[in-house]
Motif scaffolding. Structure first.
Motif, PDB file in Angstrom:
ATOM      1  N   ARG A 117       0.059  -4.962  20.104  1.00 17.20           N
ATOM      2  CA  ARG A 117       0.921  -3.847  20.498  1.00 17.20           C
ATOM      3  C   ARG A 117       2.323  -4.338  20.852  1.00 17.20           C
ATOM      4  O   ARG A 117       3.337  -3.742  20.451  1.00 17.20           O
ATOM      5  CB  ARG A 117       0.303  -3.121  21.693  1.00 17.20           C
ATOM      6  N   ARG A 118       2.416  -5.427  21.619  1.00 17.85           N
ATOM      7  CA  ARG A 118       3.721  -5.953  22.018  1.00 17.85           C
ATOM      8  C   ARG A 118       4.550  -6.356  20.810  1.00 17.85           C
ATOM      9  O   ARG A 118       5.750  -6.057  20.716  1.00 17.85           O
ATOM     10  CB  ARG A 118       3.552  -7.162  22.938  1.00 17.85           C
ATOM     11  N   TRP A 164      -2.514  -4.970  12.309  1.00 13.16           N
ATOM     12  CA  TRP A 164      -1.172  -4.804  11.759  1.00 13.16           C
ATOM     13  C   TRP A 164      -1.180  -4.306  10.310  1.00 13.16           C
ATOM     14  O   TRP A 164      -0.366  -3.474   9.927  1.00 13.16           O
ATOM     15  CB  TRP A 164      -0.416  -6.129  11.815  1.00 13.16           C
ATOM     16  N   GLU A 165      -2.090  -4.841   9.503  1.00 16.39           N
ATOM     17  CA  GLU A 165      -2.059  -4.560   8.066  1.00 16.39           C
ATOM     18  C   GLU A 165      -3.045  -3.470   7.637  1.00 16.39           C
ATOM     19  O   GLU A 165      -2.777  -2.746   6.679  1.00 16.39           O
ATOM     20  CB  GLU A 165      -2.360  -5.848   7.279  1.00 16.39           C
ATOM     21  N   GLY A 166      -4.203  -3.370   8.318  1.00 15.98           N
ATOM     22  CA  GLY A 166      -5.276  -2.524   7.805  1.00 15.98           C
ATOM     23  C   GLY A 166      -5.551  -1.235   8.530  1.00 15.98           C
ATOM     24  O   GLY A 166      -6.197  -0.344   7.988  1.00 15.98           O
ATOM     25  N   SER A 167      -5.068  -1.117   9.773  1.00 14.29           N
ATOM     26  CA  SER A 167      -5.479   0.021  10.579  1.00 14.29           C
ATOM     27  C   SER A 167      -4.742   1.314  10.229  1.00 14.29           C
ATOM     28  O   SER A 167      -5.306   2.397  10.326  1.00 14.29           O
ATOM     29  CB  SER A 167      -5.285  -0.292  12.072  1.00 14.29           C
ATOM     30  N   TRP A 168      -3.491   1.209   9.830  1.00 18.82           N
ATOM     31  CA  TRP A 168      -2.673   2.386   9.487  1.00 18.82           C
ATOM     32  C   TRP A 168      -2.148   2.259   8.061  1.00 18.82           C
ATOM     33  O   TRP A 168      -1.705   1.184   7.651  1.00 18.82           O
ATOM     34  CB  TRP A 168      -1.462   2.495  10.414  1.00 18.82           C
ATOM     35  N   ASP A 169      -2.137   3.350   7.339  1.00 19.84           N
ATOM     36  CA  ASP A 169      -1.442   3.402   6.055  1.00 19.84           C
ATOM     37  C   ASP A 169       0.055   3.586   6.300  1.00 19.84           C
ATOM     38  O   ASP A 169       0.471   4.124   7.331  1.00 19.84           O
ATOM     39  CB  ASP A 169      -1.966   4.553   5.197  1.00 19.84           C
ATOM     40  N   ASP A 170       0.845   3.182   5.320  1.00 17.45           N
ATOM     41  CA  ASP A 170       2.299   3.292   5.467  1.00 17.45           C
ATOM     42  C   ASP A 170       2.753   4.726   5.690  1.00 17.45           C
ATOM     43  O   ASP A 170       3.724   4.979   6.414  1.00 17.45           O
ATOM     44  CB  ASP A 170       3.002   2.740   4.223  1.00 17.45           C
ATOM     45  N   ASP A 171       2.067   5.684   5.075  1.00 15.67           N
ATOM     46  CA  ASP A 171       2.496   7.077   5.158  1.00 15.67           C
ATOM     47  C   ASP A 171       1.656   7.892   6.140  1.00 15.67           C
ATOM     48  O   ASP A 171       1.565   9.121   6.039  1.00 15.67           O
ATOM     49  CB  ASP A 171       2.459   7.730   3.779  1.00 15.67           C
ATOM     50  N   ALA A 172       1.059   7.197   7.119  1.00 15.28           N
ATOM     51  CA  ALA A 172       0.220   7.912   8.088  1.00 15.28           C
ATOM     52  C   ALA A 172       1.046   8.844   8.972  1.00 15.28           C
ATOM     53  O   ALA A 172       0.590   9.918   9.340  1.00 15.28           O
ATOM     54  CB  ALA A 172      -0.547   6.910   8.956  1.00 15.28           C
ATOM     55  N   PRO A 223      -8.461   1.994  16.615  1.00 12.09           N
ATOM     56  CA  PRO A 223      -7.375   1.586  15.729  1.00 12.09           C
ATOM     57  C   PRO A 223      -6.191   1.003  16.494  1.00 12.09           C
ATOM     58  O   PRO A 223      -6.138   1.067  17.727  1.00 12.09           O
ATOM     59  CB  PRO A 223      -6.974   2.906  15.049  1.00 12.09           C
ATOM     60  N   HIS A 224      -5.270   0.397  15.724  1.00 15.19           N
ATOM     61  CA  HIS A 224      -4.038  -0.105  16.324  1.00 15.19           C
ATOM     62  C   HIS A 224      -3.328   1.059  16.999  1.00 15.19           C
ATOM     63  O   HIS A 224      -3.350   2.188  16.497  1.00 15.19           O
ATOM     64  CB  HIS A 224      -3.162  -0.713  15.227  1.00 15.19           C
ATOM     65  N   ILE A 225      -2.694   0.798  18.124  1.00 14.81           N
ATOM     66  CA  ILE A 225      -2.089   1.879  18.897  1.00 14.81           C
ATOM     67  C   ILE A 225      -0.615   2.083  18.555  1.00 14.81           C
ATOM     68  O   ILE A 225       0.047   2.969  19.111  1.00 14.81           O
ATOM     69  CB  ILE A 225      -2.282   1.601  20.404  1.00 14.81           C
ATOM     70  N   VAL A 226      -0.081   1.268  17.633  1.00 14.71           N
ATOM     71  CA  VAL A 226       1.310   1.392  17.192  1.00 14.71           C
ATOM     72  C   VAL A 226       1.325   1.640  15.688  1.00 14.71           C
ATOM     73  O   VAL A 226       0.591   0.983  14.934  1.00 14.71           O
ATOM     74  CB  VAL A 226       2.125   0.124  17.522  1.00 14.71           C
TER      75      VAL A 226
END
Length: 474
Positions: free
Chosen positions: A119-120, A174-182, A213-216
């Protein structure tokens, strides 16, 4: 005519009084005691930004140097990396007053959980618009282990096994939790994030269990530029798998090239190209408008250098200064009833005086130059073309004179030779400055890229094989 290789130029910093130039902080005009003042960092950042630097490389430790003389007293008197504030927290201030300056920051994988650190770093990558890198370390001070509830240091190679799983968790976040267009920010439908494009990582490993999931949301680089400082066999293997930039060195050209080739070999073993890793070294540059002026500065720095500070920094477990200079090191160890096998790096048959003189001057290696801007630029070109160096971490002898001297005298000469970008150039992200425009994200061949789009989250990566090596301190 082929394009000339450009220098990647960092200033080597630490949020403390005495970083690596011990005894020099009391020199007239030195600003080291201002390290806990926010204005120190914003002023420095603007000097670097306008002076042609690519970045500032921030070192860190999370313990006191308390081996030498059996306690922290010498280190505290010398201001040796204590007091020491958190380097992550000064980056936003520097970013706010700059547009192109990059930031490499040190953080250890051994003691703190990966989710909070992910997150940081994502926050910093957002706030800097993609100008941040992470110097991955595993911590080596015994006091650091004591500060986090352990009786002693985690064994060297085990720290790298911990680090391998730690960064695997981070890549998943960083890479897998969010899609670029989420993030859609659709005001009409009142939907900020599309839930179908965010996922748990559900990591379950030997040391960590992280659901996500990632929080950022995805930052400009997603994964910060991966720096590493290493020289041990385990560290080299880890660098071959993860590092994009390696902070290494050598007392000779041959030693540096041997170190670099070992890491290139390791990168190949992990399915990456030999050009996947760039190399920076700590460099001492003393520049003057004349050779005499530069030589005078160098003499001043040498005269004020603190041997006590150097010995405390080296964590020497026996105090050689307590013995006559004309007896051998072997005799001194016998008098101290100290086993010679605990200090295999000491020259037993040299005199105590010779050993102390060597330790005191042990930082004057291949990457040191004293002279005019032309002399310095000539030497830097040799580092780039003959040694294969990609960049330097400029050692500070005086804050801010070291940076100002380099910016005012050396940078124009290097620009004239095509070794630095022209004034006003804006490379975008830190990774783009290092690897070219359009390269803000991890390359496809990097192990962290395997999680893009949520792929392989349930397909564990094979543990890092470190062999039987158990040496080194990084």
């Amino acid at each position: 005519m082929p394009e000339r290789k450009q220098l990647f130029l960092n200033l080597f910093e630490m949020a403390c009084v005495s970083h690596i130039t011990h005894g020099l902080w009391p020199l007239p005009g030195n600003n080291r005691e201002r390290f806990a003042d926010l204005d120190y960092w914003t002023e420095l950042a603007q000097i670097l930004e306008h002076g042609g630097f690519d970045g500032v490389f921030l070192a860190d430790v999370i313990g006191a140097y308390d081996v030498f003389r059996g306690g922290p007293e010498t280190a505290l008197r010398e201001g040796l990396q204590s007091p020491n504030i958190d380097p992550l927290l000064v980056i936003p201030a520097m970013a706010a007053v700059t547009k192109r300056l990059g930031f490499g920051v040190t953080f250890s994988t051994t003691y703190e959980p990966p989710f909070a650190f992910a997150r940081r770093m994502s926050t910093l990558d957002h706030l800097t618009k993609g100008r941040v890198g992470w110097n991955v370390v595993t911590s080596y001070l015994p006091n650091a282990a004591h500060n986090f509830g352990l009786d002693g240091e985690v064994p060297h190679d085990l720290r790298y096994q911990y680090a391998d799983e730690y960064v695997d968790v981070l890549y998943k976040l960083w890479e897998g939790s969010w899609d670029d267009d989420a993030v859609v920010a659709d005001r009409e439908r009142r939907i900020f994030t599309d839930p179908s494009k965010v996922r748990y990582i559900d990591h379950v490993g030997d040391r960590f269990k992280v659901a996500g999931p990632h929080i950022v949301h995805p930052s400009p680089q997603r994964t910060p530029v991966m720096f590493q400082a290493t020289g041990s066999p385990a560290g080299i293997e880890f660098a071959g798998r993860h590092a994009e930039v390696v902070f290494t060195g050598g007392r000779t050209s041959e030693e540096f090239r041997r170190n670099a080739d070992g890491m290139r070999d390791a990168a190949e073993r992990h399915g990456r190209g030999r050009d996947a890793v760039k190399f920076i070294a700590m460099a001492g540059v003393i520049v003057g408008r004349t050779e005499e002026e530069a030589a005078d500065k160098w003499r001043l720095y040498q005269q004020h250098s603190s041997l006590d500070g150097i010995l405390a920094h080296s964590s020497l477990p026996v105090d050689l200064t307590a013995f006559p200079r004309d007896i051998t090191v072997r005799e001194a160890l016998l008098r101290a009833e100290f086993p010679a096998e605990r200090v295999p790096f000491l020259p037993l048959d040299k005199t105590v005086g010779q050993a102390l003189d060597f330790i005191g001057g042990n930082r004057d290696d291949r990457f040191l130059v004293v002279g005019t801007a032309k002399t310095v630029a000539d030497e830097i070109e040799r580092w780039l073309d003959e040694d294969g160096l990609d960049g330097i971490n400029l050692r500070q002898y005086h804050s801010f004179d070291t940076a100002r001297d380099f910016a005012e005298l050396v940078v124009p000469e290097l620009r004239k030779r095509g070794r630095l970008p022209e004034e006003g150039s804006h490379p975008g992200t830190l990774r783009e400055r290092l690897f070219g425009a359009g390269n803000s994200r991890l390359p496809d061949g990097h192990i962290g890229a395997r999680y893009r789009g949520g792929a392989n989250l349930d397909n564990p990566v094979a543990p890092l094989q470190l062999g039987t090596a158990n040496v080194g301190s990084f």
